[in-house]
Design a protein around this motif. Structure first.
Motif, PDB file in Angstrom:
ATOM      1  N   THR A   1     105.655 -62.153 -54.586  1.00  0.00           N
ATOM      2  CA  THR A   1     104.467 -61.561 -55.050  1.00  0.00           C
ATOM      3  C   THR A   1     104.488 -60.174 -54.308  1.00  0.00           C
ATOM      4  O   THR A   1     103.770 -59.281 -55.039  1.00  0.00           O
ATOM      5  N   SER A   2     104.880 -60.039 -53.294  1.00  0.00           N
ATOM      6  CA  SER A   2     105.049 -58.488 -52.633  1.00  0.00           C
ATOM      7  C   SER A   2     106.275 -57.860 -52.557  1.00  0.00           C
ATOM      8  O   SER A   2     107.341 -58.646 -53.067  1.00  0.00           O
ATOM      9  N   ILE A   3     106.378 -56.685 -52.342  1.00  0.00           N
ATOM     10  CA  ILE A   3     107.382 -55.851 -52.471  1.00  0.00           C
ATOM     11  C   ILE A   3     107.547 -55.092 -50.828  1.00  0.00           C
ATOM     12  O   ILE A   3     106.649 -55.238 -50.116  1.00  0.00           O
ATOM     13  N   VAL A   4     108.678 -54.934 -50.767  1.00  0.00           N
ATOM     14  CA  VAL A   4     108.952 -54.377 -49.408  1.00  0.00           C
ATOM     15  C   VAL A   4     108.329 -53.072 -49.154  1.00  0.00           C
ATOM     16  O   VAL A   4     108.375 -52.207 -50.346  1.00  0.00           O
ATOM     17  N   GLU A   5     107.939 -52.616 -47.997  1.00  0.00           N
ATOM     18  CA  GLU A   5     107.275 -51.171 -48.189  1.00  0.00           C
ATOM     19  C   GLU A   5     108.139 -50.206 -48.368  1.00  0.00           C
ATOM     20  O   GLU A   5     109.590 -50.254 -48.192  1.00  0.00           O
ATOM     21  N   PRO A   6     107.806 -49.103 -48.883  1.00  0.00           N
ATOM     22  CA  PRO A   6     108.600 -47.887 -49.316  1.00  0.00           C
ATOM     23  C   PRO A   6     109.347 -47.448 -48.165  1.00  0.00           C
ATOM     24  O   PRO A   6     108.845 -47.247 -47.119  1.00  0.00           O
ATOM     25  N   LEU A   7     110.626 -47.070 -48.547  1.00  0.00           N
ATOM     26  CA  LEU A   7     111.549 -46.619 -47.444  1.00  0.00           C
ATOM     27  C   LEU A   7     111.446 -45.152 -47.321  1.00  0.00           C
ATOM     28  O   LEU A   7     110.804 -44.571 -48.589  1.00  0.00           O
ATOM     29  N   LYS A   8     111.327 -44.425 -45.975  1.00  0.00           N
ATOM     30  CA  LYS A   8     111.141 -43.214 -45.806  1.00  0.00           C
ATOM     31  C   LYS A   8     112.324 -42.526 -45.168  1.00  0.00           C
ATOM     32  O   LYS A   8     113.119 -43.231 -44.644  1.00  0.00           O
TER      33      LYS A   8
ATOM     34  N   TRP B   1     107.387 -64.216 -49.036  1.00  0.00           N
ATOM     35  CA  TRP B   1     108.670 -63.331 -49.400  1.00  0.00           C
ATOM     36  C   TRP B   1     108.265 -62.061 -50.149  1.00  0.00           C
ATOM     37  O   TRP B   1     107.381 -61.774 -50.819  1.00  0.00           O
ATOM     38  N   LEU B   2     109.184 -61.183 -49.832  1.00  0.00           N
ATOM     39  CA  LEU B   2     109.317 -59.692 -50.199  1.00  0.00           C
ATOM     40  C   LEU B   2     110.296 -59.322 -51.026  1.00  0.00           C
ATOM     41  O   LEU B   2     111.504 -59.765 -50.895  1.00  0.00           O
ATOM     42  N   LYS B   3     110.101 -58.540 -52.239  1.00  0.00           N
ATOM     43  CA  LYS B   3     111.211 -58.450 -53.266  1.00  0.00           C
ATOM     44  C   LYS B   3     111.558 -56.569 -53.078  1.00  0.00           C
ATOM     45  O   LYS B   3     110.355 -56.061 -52.875  1.00  0.00           O
ATOM     46  N   LEU B   4     112.818 -56.544 -53.271  1.00  0.00           N
ATOM     47  CA  LEU B   4     113.096 -55.035 -53.330  1.00  0.00           C
ATOM     48  C   LEU B   4     113.758 -54.967 -54.685  1.00  0.00           C
ATOM     49  O   LEU B   4     114.881 -55.460 -54.905  1.00  0.00           O
TER      50      LEU B   4
ATOM     51  N   LYS C   1     118.468 -58.734 -60.261  1.00  0.00           N
ATOM     52  CA  LYS C   1     117.880 -57.494 -60.215  1.00  0.00           C
ATOM     53  C   LYS C   1     116.855 -57.048 -59.052  1.00  0.00           C
ATOM     54  O   LYS C   1     116.209 -55.971 -58.957  1.00  0.00           O
ATOM     55  N   ASN C   2     117.004 -57.929 -58.021  1.00  0.00           N
ATOM     56  CA  ASN C   2     116.143 -57.607 -56.798  1.00  0.00           C
ATOM     57  C   ASN C   2     117.029 -58.000 -55.593  1.00  0.00           C
ATOM     58  O   ASN C   2     117.708 -59.124 -55.638  1.00  0.00           O
ATOM     59  N   GLU C   3     116.315 -57.864 -54.320  1.00  0.00           N
ATOM     60  CA  GLU C   3     116.831 -58.593 -53.079  1.00  0.00           C
ATOM     61  C   GLU C   3     115.822 -58.988 -52.316  1.00  0.00           C
ATOM     62  O   GLU C   3     114.597 -58.549 -52.730  1.00  0.00           O
ATOM     63  N   LEU C   4     115.797 -60.058 -51.717  1.00  0.00           N
ATOM     64  CA  LEU C   4     114.789 -60.988 -50.927  1.00  0.00           C
ATOM     65  C   LEU C   4     114.658 -61.070 -49.554  1.00  0.00           C
ATOM     66  O   LEU C   4     115.597 -61.134 -48.907  1.00  0.00           O
TER      67      LEU C   4
END
Length: 469
Positions: free
Chosen positions: A33-40, A264-267, A301-304
């Motif tokens: 349900t969460s996503i990986v924090e934005p890359l910078k 679990w985090l999705k990208l 469609k995503n990485e985990l």
């Protein structure tokens, strides 16, 4: 003759990567349900790959997105992947048992990694190949820390890194070598985000890289700022489904991990990033010729990414004074790895629930509700302690093997006197008790357990990090 050999090998491959119906069990899986924090732009991202192709399977989209925002990315490969006999025979279309041929396969996979990463935009200068023994790094972590005796690779039959182009060329196959190399890389690169193989992956090299990383970061805790860790999963029984390339599907966590406390985090990947991931996987011709249907199932469609939360245990009073409170629930799941050395066959038919406590200066592992607790039930427990006052190479590294009420205890490769260690079996639970002194009075523990019965599959827990306060 060659066609017959190839046919036999393809059939044999089905033993490792069985074909399933098109209805995936992920429908019952825990959803990310969460996503990986934005890359910078300022990110320094280190990707730890046990074998060449793991970085592509787990992180190809991440690599593209990180490079797209200007972040610095490095990939470090623990092994050259030189122990995949089946893939070698299908790729080379011949049988061989010469050690030089397996080293040749390690070189092939290194070159494939360079091509795959170039496709994703990463130059060879940012790839670090260590070259430790494929399918041997967990043995090194758990048993080989003395300079007096190195681990010997099963297929290459060498005791030190044989690849002249590698970062670790000539390093002996002992834990200190791997740990020192990893610390050097981290100190130089100063990553703030590390993507590493999962502690519950059924492949032993994948678990080993996670463990080496945990120890390396703890050794460097006063020198660097603690990076955020993102484990990625590759090997899990019956996952992902359906097999082969399905860019229209999302990658969900395996149903085996339902209720395991992992966040679990999705990208999410763009269509272009997914296409490049697909193409990068195909650069590994030595692997895709025998198992493309499996490897390409990760191009979705995503990485985990996701890890277990760390468990913190307070020391409790004596068993005689008050009831014990167990913490850090772990769910056992189906495991097909084959590193168990003994005569026990099969696995517990039901998944137990495991929790932990520290009582009377002893570490307790409590297993509830395994289906069978009789003469056929056995388990294997690894317990690795870390202390800030003792070099990790000198710390005990316990392996406890039991069959019903009988058990043996090993510290690295040596069988030791089990005095003080106890196993309490009741009708529907068991408790293993190990004095902290035998564990080297650790500040934290890395532990995992497998349960065995009469028939496959094997039930296990991933490695958990347990802090003792």
């Amino acid at each position: 003759m060659l066609k017959n050999i190839t046919f036999i090998l393809v059939v044999f491959a089905g033993c490792f990567f069985p074909v399933y119906a098109d209805t995936p069990p992920e429908t019952l899986a825990p959803q990310a349900t969460s996503i990986v924090e934005p890359l910078k732009n300022e990110d320094h991202i280190l990707i730890c790959a046990p074998h060449p192709d793991d970085e592509t399977i787990g992180c190809a989209g991440l690599i593209q997105q990180a490079l797209g925002v200007g972040a610095k990315v490095k990939v470090v490969y623990l092994t050259n992947g030189d122990a995949n006999q089946l893939a070698f025979m299908v790729y080379e279309k011949r049988l061989t048992f010469k050690k030089s041929e397996f080293i040749h396969m390690g070189e092939v996979r290194r070159k494939e990694a360079i091509k795959a990463m170039k496709l994703l935009g990463l130059s060879e200068d940012n790839l670090i190949f260590l070259g430790y023994p494929d399918f041997g790094t967990f043995k090194i972590f758990s048993q080989y820390w003395s300079t007096q005796r190195s681990y010997k690779s099963i297929l290459t039959r060498v005791k030190k890194v044989p690849y002249k182009e590698n970062f670790s060329y000539g390093a002996p196959y002992i834990g200190v070598s791997v740990l020192d190399d990893l610390k050097k890389i981290i100190l130089e690169f100063q990553p703030n985000k590390i993507f590493v193989s999962h502690p519950a992956d059924t492949n032993v090299d994948h678990r080993a890289f996670y463990l080496f990383l945990q120890v390396a970061l703890q050794d460097l805790r006063k020198t660097i700022k603690s990076p955020r860790i993102y484990p990625y999963l590759v090997h899990c029984v019956g996952w992902p489904l359906p097999r082969h390339y399905h860019p229209e599907l999302t990658l969900e966590a395996p149903h085996n991990f339902f209720g395991t406390q992992i966040n679990w985090l999705k990208l999410e990947l763009t269509t272009g990033q997914l296409k490049k991931k697909y193409e990068a996987i195909l650069k590994y011709k030595s692997q895709t010729e025998s198992s493309a249907f499996y490897l390409l199932s990760f191009a979705r469609k995503n990485e985990l990414f996701g890890d277990y939360p760390q468990i913190q245990l307070e020391k409790q009073a004596s068993l005689k004074e008050k009831a014990v409170s167990f913490f850090g629930f772990s769910k056992m799941f189906e495991d097909s790895s084959s590193d168990f050395p003994g005569a026990l066959k099969g696995a517990a038919e039901d998944k137990g629930q495991i929790s932990y406590a520290v009582v009377d200066n002893s570490f307790l592992i409590h297993v509830e509700n395994p289906k069978e607790l009789n003469s056929r039930y056995g388990m294997q427990v690894y317990i690795f302690g870390y202390s800030e006052t003792t070099p990790f190479a000198q710390m005990p590294k316990l392996r406890i093997i039991s069959k019903h009420k009988k058990f043996r205890v090993f510290d690295k490769r040596t069988r030791i006197n089990p005095d003080g260690i106890s196993l309490d079996l009741k009708s529907n639970d068991l408790t293993l008790k190990v004095p902290l002194e035998i564990l080297g009075n650790p500040d934290f523990i890395l532990t995992s357990m497998k349960a065995y019965g009469e028939t496959l599959p094997v039930d296990a827990t991933g490695f958990r990090k347990i802090e003792i306060r």
